[in-house]
Design a protein around this motif. Structure first.
Motif, PDB file in Angstrom:
ATOM      1  N   LEU A  64       0.848  -1.198   0.000  1.00 16.98           N
ATOM      2  CA  LEU A  64       0.000   0.000   0.000  1.00 16.98           C
ATOM      3  C   LEU A  64       0.875   1.237   0.000  1.00 16.98           C
ATOM      4  CD1 LEU A  64      -2.588  -0.936   2.801  1.00 16.98           C
ATOM      5  CD2 LEU A  64      -2.734  -1.418   0.354  1.00 16.98           C
ATOM      6  N   GLU A  68      -2.616   5.590  -0.153  1.00 13.61           N
ATOM      7  CA  GLU A  68      -3.677   4.593   0.028  1.00 13.61           C
ATOM      8  C   GLU A  68      -3.960   4.348   1.504  1.00 13.61           C
ATOM      9  OE1 GLU A  68      -3.251   2.050  -4.115  1.00 13.61           O
ATOM     10  OE2 GLU A  68      -1.987   1.493  -2.402  1.00 13.61           O
ATOM     11  N   LYS A  69      -2.930   4.354   2.328  1.00 11.74           N
ATOM     12  CA  LYS A  69      -3.146   4.199   3.768  1.00 11.74           C
ATOM     13  C   LYS A  69      -3.979   5.351   4.309  1.00 11.74           C
ATOM     14  CE  LYS A  69       1.002   1.481   4.590  1.00 11.74           C
ATOM     15  NZ  LYS A  69       2.269   1.352   5.327  1.00 11.74           N
ATOM     16  N   ILE A  72      -7.624   4.991   3.478  1.00  7.52           N
ATOM     17  CA  ILE A  72      -8.311   4.107   4.423  1.00  7.52           C
ATOM     18  C   ILE A  72      -8.707   4.878   5.672  1.00  7.52           C
ATOM     19  CG2 ILE A  72      -8.033   2.096   5.935  1.00  7.52           C
ATOM     20  CD1 ILE A  72      -6.103   0.973   3.724  1.00  7.52           C
ATOM     21  N   GLN A 119      -8.322   0.645  -5.676  1.00  4.53           N
ATOM     22  CA  GLN A 119      -8.480   1.450  -4.465  1.00  4.53           C
ATOM     23  C   GLN A 119      -9.921   1.416  -3.970  1.00  4.53           C
ATOM     24  OE1 GLN A 119      -6.834   5.019  -6.167  1.00  4.53           O
ATOM     25  NE2 GLN A 119      -4.808   4.659  -5.248  1.00  4.53           N
ATOM     26  N   MET A 122     -10.317  -1.752  -2.122  1.00  5.59           N
ATOM     27  CA  MET A 122      -9.611  -1.606  -0.846  1.00  5.59           C
ATOM     28  C   MET A 122     -10.494  -0.877   0.169  1.00  5.59           C
ATOM     29  SD  MET A 122      -6.152   0.666  -0.193  1.00  5.59           S
ATOM     30  CE  MET A 122      -7.021   2.235  -0.462  1.00  5.59           C
ATOM     31  N   ALA A 126     -12.134  -2.000   3.689  1.00  8.67           N
ATOM     32  CA  ALA A 126     -11.797  -1.247   4.900  1.00  8.67           C
ATOM     33  C   ALA A 126     -13.056  -0.807   5.642  1.00  8.67           C
ATOM     34  CB  ALA A 126     -10.930  -0.033   4.545  1.00  8.67           C
ATOM     35  N   ASP A 153      -1.091  -7.416   2.392  1.00 12.89           N
ATOM     36  CA  ASP A 153      -1.767  -6.148   2.097  1.00 12.89           C
ATOM     37  C   ASP A 153      -3.141  -6.111   2.766  1.00 12.89           C
ATOM     38  OD1 ASP A 153       0.372  -5.468   0.400  1.00 12.89           O
ATOM     39  OD2 ASP A 153      -0.689  -6.182  -1.403  1.00 12.89           O
ATOM     40  N   ILE A 157      -4.660  -3.445   5.405  1.00 12.88           N
ATOM     41  CA  ILE A 157      -5.945  -2.738   5.261  1.00 12.88           C
ATOM     42  C   ILE A 157      -6.777  -2.942   6.521  1.00 12.88           C
ATOM     43  CG2 ILE A 157      -8.123  -2.622   3.976  1.00 12.88           C
ATOM     44  CD1 ILE A 157      -6.454  -3.654   1.504  1.00 12.88           C
ATOM     45  N   SER A 158      -6.851  -4.185   6.981  1.00 10.17           N
ATOM     46  CA  SER A 158      -7.641  -4.520   8.169  1.00 10.17           C
ATOM     47  C   SER A 158      -7.102  -3.814   9.402  1.00 10.17           C
ATOM     48  CB  SER A 158      -7.610  -6.031   8.413  1.00 10.17           C
ATOM     49  OG  SER A 158      -8.102  -6.735   7.302  1.00 10.17           O
TER      50      SER A 158
END
Length: 195
Positions: A64, A68-69, A72, A119, A122, A126, A153, A157-158
Motif C-alpha cells: 500500500l 492509500e493508507k 483508508i 483502491q 480496498m 476497509a 496487504d 488494510i484490516s
C-alpha cells in the motif's frame, strides 16, 4: 465547556524526555504540534503504545502506498464522524496524492472519487472491517486478490481500519479538535523558505 476542553492537553515541559523529544521532532517537521500528541501524552504509557502501533502500520513498507493508507483512514473515519481524523489525515492524503480535492471526495463518498477500481475495492473492504467486521468472508479476500492485493496487504488494510476505529472513538470521546493548520495543508502551495 467546549468539546475541546474535555481533557486538558499535557504540558510539554512536564512530559517524560522520550515523549517530549518525539513531540518536538514533529513540531520541527510540521511547524506545529498536532493536538493528538498533547491529548494522548497525558498518559505516557498509552501514548507510547499508540504511536508505536501507528508507526508500525503507517510507516511500514508494503503493497500500500502512503496515500492509500491515508485513504483508508479518511474513508473509515468519516462514517465514525471523527472530525479530527478526517481533517488531519485528509491533509496528509492531499499531500501524498498531490491532489487538493481527493480528501473531501473520499470522506464524502469514495465511490464517486477519481480513484482506481483497486483502491475502491480496498476502501469497500476497509469500511466492512470498520463497520461490519462480523460479515467478512472468503469472497472478500477473493475480491481483493483479484485486484492484486496480497494477504499481507489485506492484513494492513484490516489493521489500519481497526486501529483508526479505536482512534476515532478516543478522539470523539476526548473532544479532540483538529489544529487549524490541517485545514489548508495540501490545498494551497507551501510558501518556500528563503535560503
Amino acid at each position: 465547556m467546549t468539546t475541546a476542553d474535555r481533557y486538558p492537553v499535557a504540558e510539554l515541559d512536564n512530559l517524560p524526555d522520550d515523549i517530549r523529544t518525539q513531540i518536538l521532532a514533529v513540531q520541527e517537521k510540521s511547524g506545529f504540534v498536532p493536538n493528538v500528541f498533547l491529548k494522548l501524552a497525558r498518559r505516557p504509557d498509552e501514548f507510547r503504545a499508540f504511536f508505536a502501533y501507528h508507526d508500525a502500520l503507517m510507516l511500514r513498507e508494503g503493497g500500500l502506498t502512503k496515500g492509500e493508507k491515508e485513504m483508508i483512514v479518511v474513508a473509515t473515519s468519516a462514517p465514525n464522524q471523527c472530525l479530527y481524523c478526517v481533517v488531519a489525515h485528509g491533509a496528509l492524503l492531499r499531500i501524498f496524492e498531490k491532489n487538493p480535492l481527493i480528501a473531501d471526495q473520499i470522506a464524502t463518498n469514495y465511490r464517486k472519487a477519481p480513484i482506481t477500481p483497486r483502491q475502491r475495492a480496498m476502501l469497500d473492504f476497509a469500511l466492512k472491517v470498520s463497520t461490519a467486521s462480523y460479515a467478512i468472508c472468503d469472497a472478500d479476500f477473493e475480491e481483493l486478490h483479484g485486484h492484486g492485493f496480497s494477504d499481507d496487504d489485506i492484513w494492513d488494510i484490516s489493521a489500519i481500519a481497526a486501529f483508526f476505529a479505536l482512534s476515532n472513538r478516543m478522539a470523539n470521546a476526548a473532544g479532540m479538535m483538529p489544529n487549524p493548520e490541517f485545514y489548508l495543508m495540501g490545498r494551497v502551495p507551501r510558501e518556500k523558505k528563503a535560503g
